[in-house]
Design an enzyme around this catalytic site. Structure first.
Site, mmCIF file in Angstrom:
data_model
loop_
_atom_site.group_PDB
_atom_site.id
_atom_site.type_symbol
_atom_site.label_atom_id
_atom_site.label_comp_id
_atom_site.label_asym_id
_atom_site.label_seq_id
_atom_site.Cartn_x
_atom_site.Cartn_y
_atom_site.Cartn_z
ATOM 1 N N SER A 155 -9.246 -16.158 111.882
ATOM 2 C CA SER A 155 -10.250 -16.789 111.014
ATOM 3 C C SER A 155 -10.500 -18.239 111.435
ATOM 4 O O SER A 155 -10.926 -18.480 112.563
ATOM 5 C CB SER A 155 -9.822 -16.665 109.553
ATOM 6 O OG SER A 155 -10.882 -16.934 108.682
ATOM 7 N N ASP A 247 -17.120 -7.734 107.140
ATOM 8 C CA ASP A 247 -16.808 -9.156 107.225
ATOM 9 C C ASP A 247 -18.051 -9.901 107.710
ATOM 10 O O ASP A 247 -18.629 -9.537 108.742
ATOM 11 C CB ASP A 247 -15.661 -9.354 108.232
ATOM 12 C CG ASP A 247 -15.153 -10.781 108.317
ATOM 13 O OD1 ASP A 247 -15.798 -11.699 107.766
ATOM 14 O OD2 ASP A 247 -14.116 -10.991 108.972
ATOM 15 N N HIS A 277 -12.075 -8.832 105.918
ATOM 16 C CA HIS A 277 -11.489 -10.086 106.390
ATOM 17 C C HIS A 277 -10.057 -10.213 105.879
ATOM 18 O O HIS A 277 -9.733 -9.795 104.771
ATOM 19 C CB HIS A 277 -12.325 -11.267 105.896
ATOM 20 C CG HIS A 277 -11.988 -12.555 106.575
ATOM 21 N ND1 HIS A 277 -12.417 -12.844 107.846
ATOM 22 C CD2 HIS A 277 -11.247 -13.619 106.165
ATOM 23 C CE1 HIS A 277 -11.957 -14.035 108.195
ATOM 24 N NE2 HIS A 277 -11.237 -14.528 107.199
#
Length: 309
Positions: A155, A247, A277
């Site tokens: 991320s 996502d 995610h």
């Protein structure tokens, strides 16, 4: 993260159970809470999914450059000289050495490699380039021994990984054996592709991505903050990129992988069709996450040149 009856959702029971468990600890509208609240919720969430370290795992905390906290992991069996650098996610706002502790330990164990995790400075107290500078300092510290390094990030950590690896190429720092980007945030436009299709995806929305960008305050034209803006990706190390279908960041990963391949960089791209995610945290309760984590660890092992034992 507003609820919406039309929001796209996976069907795998394991990942749905994971999402429900997450929502009990990290409210869907968490970004509207204070920074202290967000960090408290996130810490509780991470503790909920914590796991014991693999047998024989040695851990020690330290400082790099006298200021950047790090955690060193040494598994019971080490079969490569290559070391791993892990950069955690959390939107540049939450996360710590503890938030991804079990993930780091399991990757180090699977790859039979020493790993270093970095506790970079967080926004909004420390805006861009603070996090980048901290991760860069740790990378340089590792490279000083002339042993190869594989840089891994999820991320926001995937953003920082791509940024410092780009910078390493530009200044001639190495040897970097590979980069591993896990559902990375790479600077997509927020209005098209998966940012529109998955705007209300479970676990992370496009509005959340916009919020985190506003908080970290990276200059819009900075290619190290927004790696998709880099005009030339040639000369980067072998790359493994994994994305979640559900996502908004999905197309960042897709586009970066495509551009790396077009630039002649060896790249492996894997998209998890039922994942959302932050699926890395679901690896012990979702079959899709378990398979994705296994593929990730195998890729790290290949990049690290781990010897079979």
């Amino acid at each position: 993260m507003t609820q919406d009856s039309h929001r796209p959702m996976p069907t795998e029971p394991g990942i749905l159970a994971f999402h429900a468990r997450c929502e009990a600890f990290y409210p869907a509208d968490a970004v509207h809470g204070s920074i202290a609240q967000q960090r408290g919720w996130y810490d509780a969430l991470c503790a909920e999914f914590d796991a014991p370290p693999p047998p024989g795992m040695h851990k020690a905390d330290g400082l790099v450059a006298g200021r950047v906290p790090v955690r060193y992991y040494r598994p019971s069996v080490v079969s490569t000289q290559t070391r791993l650098l892990y950069i955690h996610g959390g939107g540049f706002v939450v996360g710590s050495l503890n938030s991804h502790d079990s993930i780091c330990a399991e990757i180090a164990h699977a790859a039979k490699a020493e790993l270093v995790s970095v506790d970079y400075r967080l926004a909004p107290e420390h805006v861009w380039l603070a996090a980048f500078e901290d991760c860069w300092a740790v990378l340089l510290d590792l490279l000083a021994s002339s042993r190869p390094v594989v840089v891994i990030g999820d991320s926001a950590g995937g953003n920082l990984t791509a940024g410092i690896v780009l910078n390493a190429r530009d200044v001639g720092a190495g040897p970097i054996a590979g980069q591993v980007l896990i559902y990375p945030a790479l600077g997509g436009d927020l209005v098209s592709g998966s940012y529109a299709e998955m705007a209300q995806a479970p676990g992370l929305t496009t509005a959340d991505v916009s919020y985190y960008r506003d908080v970290v305050k990276a200059p819009k034209g900075d290619v190290y903050a927004f790696p998709l803006l880099a005009k030339d990706l040639a000369g980067l190390p072998p790359s493994y990129i994994t994305a979640a279908f559900f996502d908004p960041l999905r197309d960042d990963a897709r586009h970066y992988a495509t551009r790396l391949g077009a630039a002649g960089v060896p790249v492996e791209f894997r998209e998890e069709p039922q994942m959302i995610h932050a699926w890395l945290r679901a690896r012990h309760m979702s079959e899709g996450a378990r398979e994705g984590f296994s593929a990730l660890c195998a890729a790290v092992s290949r990049m690290a040149g781990t010897r079979s034992t």
